[in-house]
Design an enzyme around this catalytic site. Structure first.
Site, PDB file in Angstrom:
ATOM      1  N   ARG A  38       0.933  -1.126   0.018  1.00  0.00           N
ATOM      2  CA  ARG A  38       0.006  -0.045  -0.017  1.00  0.00           C
ATOM      3  C   ARG A  38       0.949   1.136   0.136  1.00  0.00           C
ATOM      4  NH1 ARG A  38      -5.246  -1.173   3.925  1.00  0.00           N
ATOM      5  NH2 ARG A  38      -5.409  -3.314   3.204  1.00  0.00           N
ATOM      6  N   GLU A  98     -11.180  -1.146  -5.381  1.00  0.00           N
ATOM      7  CA  GLU A  98     -11.483  -0.322  -4.223  1.00  0.00           C
ATOM      8  C   GLU A  98     -10.614   0.856  -4.084  1.00  0.00           C
ATOM      9  OE1 GLU A  98     -11.235  -1.242  -0.011  1.00  0.00           O
ATOM     10  OE2 GLU A  98     -13.013  -0.726   0.492  1.00  0.00           O
TER      11      GLU A  98
HETATM   12  C1  B12 Z   1     -10.328   1.617  12.570  1.00  0.00           C
HETATM   13  C2  B12 Z   1      -9.260   0.425  12.125  1.00  0.00           C
HETATM   14  C3  B12 Z   1      -8.658   0.848  10.661  1.00  0.00           C
HETATM   15  C4  B12 Z   1      -8.679   2.282   9.933  1.00  0.00           C
HETATM   16  C5  B12 Z   1      -7.823   3.038  10.730  1.00  0.00           C
HETATM   17  C6  B12 Z   1      -7.962   4.726  10.466  1.00  0.00           C
HETATM   18  C7  B12 Z   1      -6.879   5.432  11.105  1.00  0.00           C
HETATM   19  N1  B12 Z   1      -6.133   6.047  10.294  1.00  0.00           N
HETATM   20  O1  B12 Z   1      -6.730   5.210  12.255  1.00  0.00           O
HETATM   21  C8  B12 Z   1      -8.755   1.910   8.765  1.00  0.00           C
HETATM   22  C9  B12 Z   1      -9.757   1.411   7.985  1.00  0.00           C
HETATM   23  C10 B12 Z   1      -7.908   2.925   7.526  1.00  0.00           C
HETATM   24  C11 B12 Z   1      -7.807   0.587   8.908  1.00  0.00           C
HETATM   25  C12 B12 Z   1      -6.796   0.043   7.945  1.00  0.00           C
HETATM   26  C13 B12 Z   1      -6.080  -0.967   8.177  1.00  0.00           C
HETATM   27  N2  B12 Z   1      -6.209  -1.833   9.263  1.00  0.00           N
HETATM   28 CO1  B12 Z   1      -6.988  -1.497  10.759  1.00  0.00          CO
HETATM   29  N3  B12 Z   1      -8.244  -1.714  12.197  1.00  0.00           N
HETATM   30  C14 B12 Z   1      -9.056  -0.650  12.633  1.00  0.00           C
HETATM   31  C15 B12 Z   1      -9.672  -1.080  13.822  1.00  0.00           C
HETATM   32  C16 B12 Z   1     -11.061  -1.644  13.493  1.00  0.00           C
HETATM   33  C17 B12 Z   1      -9.839  -0.263  15.132  1.00  0.00           C
HETATM   34  C18 B12 Z   1      -8.643   0.528  15.430  1.00  0.00           C
HETATM   35  C19 B12 Z   1      -8.872   1.736  16.358  1.00  0.00           C
HETATM   36  O2  B12 Z   1      -8.823   2.945  16.030  1.00  0.00           O
HETATM   37  N4  B12 Z   1      -9.193   1.193  17.638  1.00  0.00           N
HETATM   38  C20 B12 Z   1      -9.469   2.133  18.880  1.00  0.00           C
HETATM   39  C21 B12 Z   1      -8.114   2.403  19.401  1.00  0.00           C
HETATM   40  C22 B12 Z   1      -8.518   3.512  20.735  1.00  0.00           C
HETATM   41  O3  B12 Z   1      -7.627   1.380  19.887  1.00  0.00           O
HETATM   42  P1  B12 Z   1      -6.145   1.136  19.390  1.00  0.00           P
HETATM   43  O4  B12 Z   1      -5.987   1.252  18.099  1.00  0.00           O
HETATM   44  O5  B12 Z   1      -6.170  -0.459  19.733  1.00  0.00           O
HETATM   45  O6  B12 Z   1      -5.010   1.585  20.360  1.00  0.00           O
HETATM   46  C23 B12 Z   1      -5.252   1.488  21.906  1.00  0.00           C
HETATM   47  C24 B12 Z   1      -4.306   0.268  22.125  1.00  0.00           C
HETATM   48  O7  B12 Z   1      -3.972  -0.678  20.994  1.00  0.00           O
HETATM   49  C25 B12 Z   1      -3.351   0.569  23.174  1.00  0.00           C
HETATM   50  N5  B12 Z   1      -1.897   0.816  22.350  1.00  0.00           N
HETATM   51  C26 B12 Z   1      -1.627   1.002  21.054  1.00  0.00           C
HETATM   52  N6  B12 Z   1      -0.135   1.090  21.131  1.00  0.00           N
HETATM   53  C27 B12 Z   1       0.095   1.175  22.335  1.00  0.00           C
HETATM   54  C28 B12 Z   1       1.709   1.269  22.610  1.00  0.00           C
HETATM   55  C29 B12 Z   1       1.763   1.082  24.036  1.00  0.00           C
HETATM   56  C30 B12 Z   1       3.138   1.380  24.766  1.00  0.00           C
HETATM   57  C31 B12 Z   1       0.781   0.693  25.189  1.00  0.00           C
HETATM   58  C32 B12 Z   1       0.971   0.771  26.559  1.00  0.00           C
HETATM   59  C33 B12 Z   1      -0.583   0.655  24.755  1.00  0.00           C
HETATM   60  C34 B12 Z   1      -0.787   0.962  23.238  1.00  0.00           C
HETATM   61  O8  B12 Z   1      -3.735   1.968  23.437  1.00  0.00           O
HETATM   62  C35 B12 Z   1      -4.546   2.462  22.511  1.00  0.00           C
HETATM   63  C36 B12 Z   1      -5.411   3.310  22.870  1.00  0.00           C
HETATM   64  O9  B12 Z   1      -6.260   2.688  23.853  1.00  0.00           O
HETATM   65  C37 B12 Z   1      -8.621  -2.306  14.220  1.00  0.00           C
HETATM   66  C38 B12 Z   1      -9.363  -3.678  14.934  1.00  0.00           C
HETATM   67  C39 B12 Z   1     -10.024  -3.191  16.284  1.00  0.00           C
HETATM   68  N7  B12 Z   1      -9.048  -2.926  17.399  1.00  0.00           N
HETATM   69  O10 B12 Z   1     -11.286  -3.478  16.690  1.00  0.00           O
HETATM   70  C40 B12 Z   1      -8.179  -2.649  12.956  1.00  0.00           C
HETATM   71  C41 B12 Z   1      -6.896  -3.423  12.750  1.00  0.00           C
HETATM   72  C42 B12 Z   1      -6.107  -2.802  13.878  1.00  0.00           C
HETATM   73  N8  B12 Z   1      -6.705  -3.302  11.452  1.00  0.00           N
HETATM   74  C43 B12 Z   1      -5.742  -4.161  10.883  1.00  0.00           C
HETATM   75  C44 B12 Z   1      -5.304  -4.028   9.627  1.00  0.00           C
HETATM   76  C45 B12 Z   1      -4.563  -5.272   9.209  1.00  0.00           C
HETATM   77  C46 B12 Z   1      -5.450  -2.921   8.655  1.00  0.00           C
HETATM   78  C47 B12 Z   1      -5.044  -3.012   7.275  1.00  0.00           C
HETATM   79  C48 B12 Z   1      -3.562  -3.373   6.985  1.00  0.00           C
HETATM   80  C49 B12 Z   1      -6.147  -3.383   6.268  1.00  0.00           C
HETATM   81  C50 B12 Z   1      -6.055  -5.037   6.484  1.00  0.00           C
HETATM   82  N9  B12 Z   1      -5.196  -5.783   5.908  1.00  0.00           N
HETATM   83  O11 B12 Z   1      -7.178  -5.211   7.012  1.00  0.00           O
HETATM   84  C51 B12 Z   1      -5.272  -1.350   7.078  1.00  0.00           C
HETATM   85  C52 B12 Z   1      -3.693  -0.738   7.421  1.00  0.00           C
HETATM   86  C53 B12 Z   1      -3.132   0.031   6.672  1.00  0.00           C
HETATM   87  C54 B12 Z   1      -1.801   0.646   7.075  1.00  0.00           C
HETATM   88  N10 B12 Z   1      -1.124   1.187   6.428  1.00  0.00           N
HETATM   89  O12 B12 Z   1      -1.801   0.712   8.340  1.00  0.00           O
HETATM   90  C55 B12 Z   1      -5.793  -5.267  11.629  1.00  0.00           C
HETATM   91  C56 B12 Z   1      -4.267  -5.626  12.473  1.00  0.00           C
HETATM   92  C57 B12 Z   1      -4.223  -7.103  12.175  1.00  0.00           C
HETATM   93  C58 B12 Z   1      -3.299  -7.470  13.026  1.00  0.00           C
HETATM   94  N11 B12 Z   1      -2.581  -7.194  13.941  1.00  0.00           N
HETATM   95  O13 B12 Z   1      -3.143  -8.998  12.894  1.00  0.00           O
HETATM   96  C59 B12 Z   1      -6.778  -5.214  13.013  1.00  0.00           C
HETATM   97  C60 B12 Z   1      -6.774  -5.578  14.293  1.00  0.00           C
HETATM   98  C61 B12 Z   1      -8.133  -5.471  12.390  1.00  0.00           C
HETATM   99  C62 B12 Z   1      -8.016  -7.332  12.132  1.00  0.00           C
HETATM  100  N12 B12 Z   1      -8.599  -7.761  12.921  1.00  0.00           N
HETATM  101  O14 B12 Z   1      -7.729  -7.296  11.040  1.00  0.00           O
HETATM  102  N13 B12 Z   1      -7.953   0.100  10.042  1.00  0.00           N
END
Ligand code: B12
Ligand code: B12
Lengths: 160, 482, 482, 160
Positions: B99, B170
């Site tokens: 990408r 897409e």
């Molecule tokens: C929204 C989302 C997107 C949006 C992101 C928009 C944006 N610019 O932010 C879009 C649609 C663009 C997207 C794209 C992609 N996504 Co996405 N996305 C999500 C989703 C549904 C929610 C993420 C989110 O915003 N959560 C809310 C926030 C508050 O939570 P968070 O991100 O987890 O962060 C918290 C914690 O992780 C933690 N945390 C994070 N980092 C750290 C570091 C430390 C030190 C600590 C203590 C805590 C901590 O604290 C944060 C705050 O509470 C997740 C799945 C989910 N979680 O339900 C998938 C997910 C993260 N995505 C995923 C993927 C793979 C992608 C894509 C590669 C597409 C794909 N192949 O499906 C692309 C990424 C392209 C790229 N270059 O990165 C995967 C990752 C897979 C994996 N790890 O095995 C997930 C898990 C979905 C899945 N199950 O497939 N995504």
């Protein structure tokens, strides 16, 4: 009392920006001086920022699954650049797929991260741990002041 | 300055030469051979046809997301989703290195995956596999396959996958830049997507209809409907200009049932209106509803309910397609089993409500009218800034914050607007930043937010936003004070 | 002939002597001691209070079904559902031997379960454990516990469990006979339930409020709303006469969202009306919505969607309680894990729609009015047959087929009516048997069924009924021709 | 051609009547002479009915979980009462809880049932098997006539 500086960022080609914005918010209000590099940050950018700001810790996020590849050699690079003491945390969806967290944790600890966190971790507890770790590594005087509930986050990167 | 004009053939071919050079597999791409191949494809493998049939028979088709590093595994995965998941439409989700056009890192990812015996990439690195490899995928399945990604510069990816026989692609210049990239200027991505659309146009002119699908959900996080609809319409207009005829506009579930159904309604009506206004009445317009795109609950039982609600609302909205999540969503890329579970749960939910008429147009009128009025505010300003040209207007709009995507990573996005939920879970706008929404509209939003503030006994605050972001993953729609 | 009259104390005590003799544990039951024990129960263990609070705060409480043969395992199970499942209300589901008063076979089941190290009974044999054993259950949990069963003659079960501290008791003379038994005359079960209600009345008169819940879903299979509502109202009236004050009337999800929400509305309004009409205005009336009570899909992913739809509609209906199914439903008694999964999925679905107003009273008016008119037809005839007495009328009604439960096993049920779904999945009546429904009402049913016949290109036939019975377990609501 | 008689019923204290009604419908239209005893049928009742009607097979249902207890000794009772040849099928949710079907099948085969069926079995296939089994055990002339799509089920018990 001087605030401890910490570096935040999402490593590699990862664009997930929502969690990153929340981390900035929480750690700022927990009394840290947060330098947020935003998304898509290379190891080199993390290290440079830490050197520039004399940071005590780097908090690496990886959500998109490539964390395992992107984080390899991170500790070595830090040491190479003279950041021998720096605390390294990593969190998020660190590997591809749903894996038992213990497996993931071990993997990243082996890479040299001090602590490894799953996505649903309670960030206030992380802040607590970070204060402790800083105290331990850098001694009493360096510890971040106690929780400042009203501190508003400071922008350090237009990426946020 | 960019203009919404068809790229002429000469210019296209010049750019093309450069594009194909960016990775060795580019050299083997032939549009002519691609066209010949597409003509041999049976009807049931053509995406645009499937969408059209769904529209005529009032069906909602199911499509998962899926992609892994190794080609044989990828084929196995798609076949499994076809048989065990009964997917109507298949995806090929591209990995994140590809990408970002980092094909070398993708190559490394392929190697590491071979060593590890499991995918170390979060998608299928189509460019590295070239036309030949990609065609193996198309050949191995019996339903239409779409390229799903998030690539600001998808020119090479499009050249390769379309020539390989994929029948839908897409993305768009806004929706695959602002939520997916940090440093890509809007003008650059719009140009690169004009190229992709022109490529599709060339196929079209040769009798091969490729379906195009702008990415509706954007950041997936509290995106007010008017924003994603405006972006969808703009990307639709830009695609049409390059000769695209089959367009599927998307929307990501917000969570409030009325708002979600109204949004698909407004999207459909407005897109038709704007397309006609720009002189097109031969566009095959369909819609796609994305199940919840924000943070999921980790518990699989809870995730299933998020999936089911999304499925039900997708169906109630009348969207022709639903993009399906899996119970592993919060944790990582789903296994094929988890992915198929998401599909089966979705199928069951959709089928149970398929024949039901629960919401009538009257029930939705207030919300549809509101969304339409909002979108018109945005579109008017975009046209104004572009002196009637929607491409130029879009660039100017992002510069001015007239278009603004909440929580996006791009440096070219203002990130000033603050959305939050009202007391019934509708996504409203608290701070409009520079969005050109009328005072009347904003007064309504504020009033609805005030109701919530009152109900919760706290002032409207940024805390509400973070509470809302976590809410569904913690089991609620509205992030109430803890 | 049975009459809807309060059993007098003397008669009650005479019967009681016989009842307590039917199994050794009966001898140890003391109502006085039971009353004293109830008075020591903290507020959060009182069922009627929890229901009342839910009503006041507009919440929908979650309750699973659960019961195993061995007492320690049963306690573990309930605790697990309390912690991991976050159940608001707890059940104790009684095994099928106990339900048929076959305490010796239940005893064997306990023995075999000990030997097998797993439950060989499909519920908790409360009678065999007696007051002491049952009280251990009540003591081990911190939420209200209800006895859930299916027992035509539940007199001893009630004596034991109420004395033990259970604060709610499910069932009724119709709803726990016709769907659950083969050879029990209606008059017999009505009498035996008058006894149970009188027992509850005695507790009530001593300041201990026990909640009573007629079993709404009946056979769980294509039951037209008017039938289950009429039965619920009748059982409510019978209970009230014996002194019951806290009543929860139930309804089993039919599948069409409008009809389901309308049914709960009609149930609530009509029950209030009939209770008032018979002179009672101090009844705590609440409602319970049962997630789909017919055949489930075997696939757990699909089952989750059935659960989620039930949860959503329960919430939209405003019922104060929802009875929760598990993803194991089609296969067997759920493990505690599967049971908790059902609860968590339900919680998520309910919480996501909790604050939403999707259906307004106007949307439902047609269906609510229809159901009310139907129920009045049935109730009028019941009163008429009983010369104003609802107990006598009920016996006569079943004899005449004026009340008729589809697919019931009882020899005392006509089994003449043929229900089937219309084109939108509403449950309609094709053959009314002897139900006293007006010609106008039947014309409407037939018209709606005709629409379906036309849409399916086949005549209305019994095949439609079997198709409908299988439909949800095969992934649809309406059983379309295959 | 004479129809083969088969006995249907739900054993024990089991009240699940819906599947039983459907079984009657299907086997009648498949050309069998169905004697349906309805729900809550004891072993003795099954055996008596089979003797009275000269049935070739008994199809036992159990849904409520007590099947394992209720069916014990069924084959012995048949033999004791002189039904040496009778074909015994059993189907439904035969044990308590969700168990792998192979385990359940073995259990009931050990008890002497000729065939064991899970709840989602295709009943037309069962009818086919039953015709075959009858042919095998009782010889050609006794086989049920081929499928009679229009045969309407005959009531043999008011319990239905
Ligand atoms: C929204 C989302 C997107 C949006 C992101 C928009 C944006 N610019 O932010 C879009 C649609 C663009 C997207 C794209 C992609 N996504 Co996405 N996305 C999500 C989703 C549904 C929610 C993420 C989110 O915003 N959560 C809310 C926030 C508050 O939570 P968070 O991100 O987890 O962060 C918290 C914690 O992780 C933690 N945390 C994070 N980092 C750290 C570091 C430390 C030190 C600590 C203590 C805590 C901590 O604290 C944060 C705050 O509470 C997740 C799945 C989910 N979680 O339900 C998938 C997910 C993260 N995505 C995923 C993927 C793979 C992608 C894509 C590669 C597409 C794909 N192949 O499906 C692309 C990424 C392209 C790229 N270059 O990165 C995967 C990752 C897979 C994996 N790890 O095995 C997930 C898990 C979905 C899945 N199950 O497939 N995504
Ligand atoms: C509706 C229902 C009820 C209704 C029944 C109304 C009535 N009178 O019929 C009510 C609410 C009254 C009820 C009560 C109870 N039920 Co119930 N009920 C169900 C439910 C949801 C559907 C059954 C049904 O009608 N299915 C539709 C018909 C068409 O399918 P079927 O019954 O499976 O029959 C088909 C097949 O099994 C097969 N088949 C059956 N027998 C045979 C025999 C042969 C030879 C062959 C070839 C095929 C075959 O063919 C049939 C036709 O297609 C099932 C779960 C499910 N399946 O989803 C639970 C279920 C059967 N019930 C169950 C239980 C335990 C009970 C209760 C004991 C209460 C409790 N503890 O939860 C009481 C029973 C009391 C008693 N004395 O029997 C359990 C059994 C558990 C187990 N085996 O481990 C189930 C599986 C639910 C569960 N997962 O807990 N129930």
């Amino acid at each position: 009392m001087k605030k401890d500086t910490i570096i935040l960022g999402v490593i590699g080609s990862d664009c997930h920006s929502v969690g990153n914005k929340i981390l900035e918010l929480v750690f700022s209000s927990e009394g840290f001086h947060v330098v947020n590099l935003g998304v898509m940050v290379s190891q080199q950018e993390f290290v440079n920022a830490a050197i520039e700001t004399n940071a005590k810790a780097i908090l690496v996020s990886s959500l998109y699954g490539h964390g395992e590849i992107d984080c390899q050699g991170f500790r070595d690079l830090c040491i190479e650049k003279g950041l021998d003491q720096i605390i390294l945390y990593v969190g998020g969806n660190l590997v591809v797929g749903k894996k038992p967290f213990s497996v993931v944790e071990e993997k990243f600890k082996k890479m040299g991260f001090d602590r490894v966190f799953p996505p649903d971790v309670d960030l206030k507890k992380v802040a607590e741990l970070l204060r402790q770790d800083i105290k331990e590594k850098f001694g009493q005087e360096a510890a971040a002041e106690e929780k400042q509930p009203d501190a508003s986050p400071k922008k350090h990167s237009a990426a946020n | 300055m960019i203009k919404n004009e068809k790229i002429d053939q000469k210019e296209f071919l010049e750019i093309r030469k450069e594009v194909l050079k960016t990775w060795p597999t580019g050299q083997k791409v032939s549009i002519e051979e691609g066209i010949r191949y597409h003509r041999t494809l049976p009807e049931e493998k053509r995406f645009s046809l499937a969408m059209l049939k769904a529209q005529k028979s009032r069906k909602t088709l199911l499509q998962p997301r899926a992609g892994v590093a190794l080609i044989d595994d990828h084929i196995k995965l798609l076949r499994y989703l076809e048989t065990e998941g009964e997917a109507d439409l298949l995806p090929t989700t591209i990995d994140a290195y590809t990408r970002q056009n980092r094909y070398e890192e993708a190559e490394k990812g392929i190697e590491k995956s071979k060593q590890a015996g499991t995918s170390m990439l979060n998608g299928f690195p189509a460019v590295n596999y070239g036309v030949e490899g990609c065609r193996r995928v198309v050949e191995s399945v019996s339903r239409p396959v779409q390229v799903r990604h998030g690539t600001p510069d998808a020119r090479l990816l499009a050249e390769i996958t379309l020539a390989a026989g994929f029948t839908s692609f897409e993305g768009g210049g806004i929706s695959y830049n602002i939520p997916y990239a940090k440093r890509v200027p809007v003008e650059k991505s719009l140009r690169d997507w004009q190229y992709v659309d022109r490529l599709v146009g060339i196929y079209e002119e040769n009798g091969v209809r490729i379906n195009r699908e702008p990415f509706g959900p954007l950041t997936g996080t509290l995106v007010p409907p008017c924003i994603s609809i405006a972006v969808g319409i703009i990307e639709g207009l830009l695609a049409i200009k390059q000769g695209v005829k089959s367009i599927t506009l998307g929307y990501g579930q917000g969570g409030n049932i009325i708002q979600d159904v109204a949004a698909i309604s407004a999207l459909r009506e407005l897109a038709e209106e704007y397309f006609r206004q720009e002189g097109y009445d031969d566009i095959e317009l369909t819609t796609v509803f994305h199940q919840w795109m924000g943070g999921f609950p980790e518990d699989e039982a809870k995730a299933f309910s998020v999936i089911a609600l999304g499925a039900i609302v997708a169906r109630l909205s009348g969207a022709e397609k639903v993009i399906v999540k899996s119970p592993h969503e919060a944790m990582g890329i789903p296994t094929k089993e988890a992915n198929a579970q998401g599909l089966r749960a979705t199928r069951q939910a959709i089928s149970m409500v398929e024949d039901q008429v629960i919401l009538k147009p009257e029930d939705l009128k207030t919300e549809v009218d509101l969304i339409k009025a909002e979108v018109r505010c945005l579109m008017n300003k975009v046209y104004e800034l572009g002196h009637g040209d929607v491409a130029a207007g879009t660039v100017a709009a992002f510069e001015a914050g007239v278009l603004d995507i909440p929580f996006a990573p791009s440096l070219y996005n203002h990130g000033k607007i603050i959305p939050m939920r009202d007391n019934e879970g509708f996504i409203r706008i608290f701070n409009k930043g520079n969005l050109p929404l009328s005072e009347e509209i904003m007064a309504y939003h504020r009033q609805r937010l005030q109701e919530r503030a009152q109900a919760e006994g706290r002032a409207i605050s940024f805390e509400m936003v973070t509470d809302d972001i976590y809410a569904i993953s913690k089991g609620k729609l509205v992030g109430r004070p803890r």
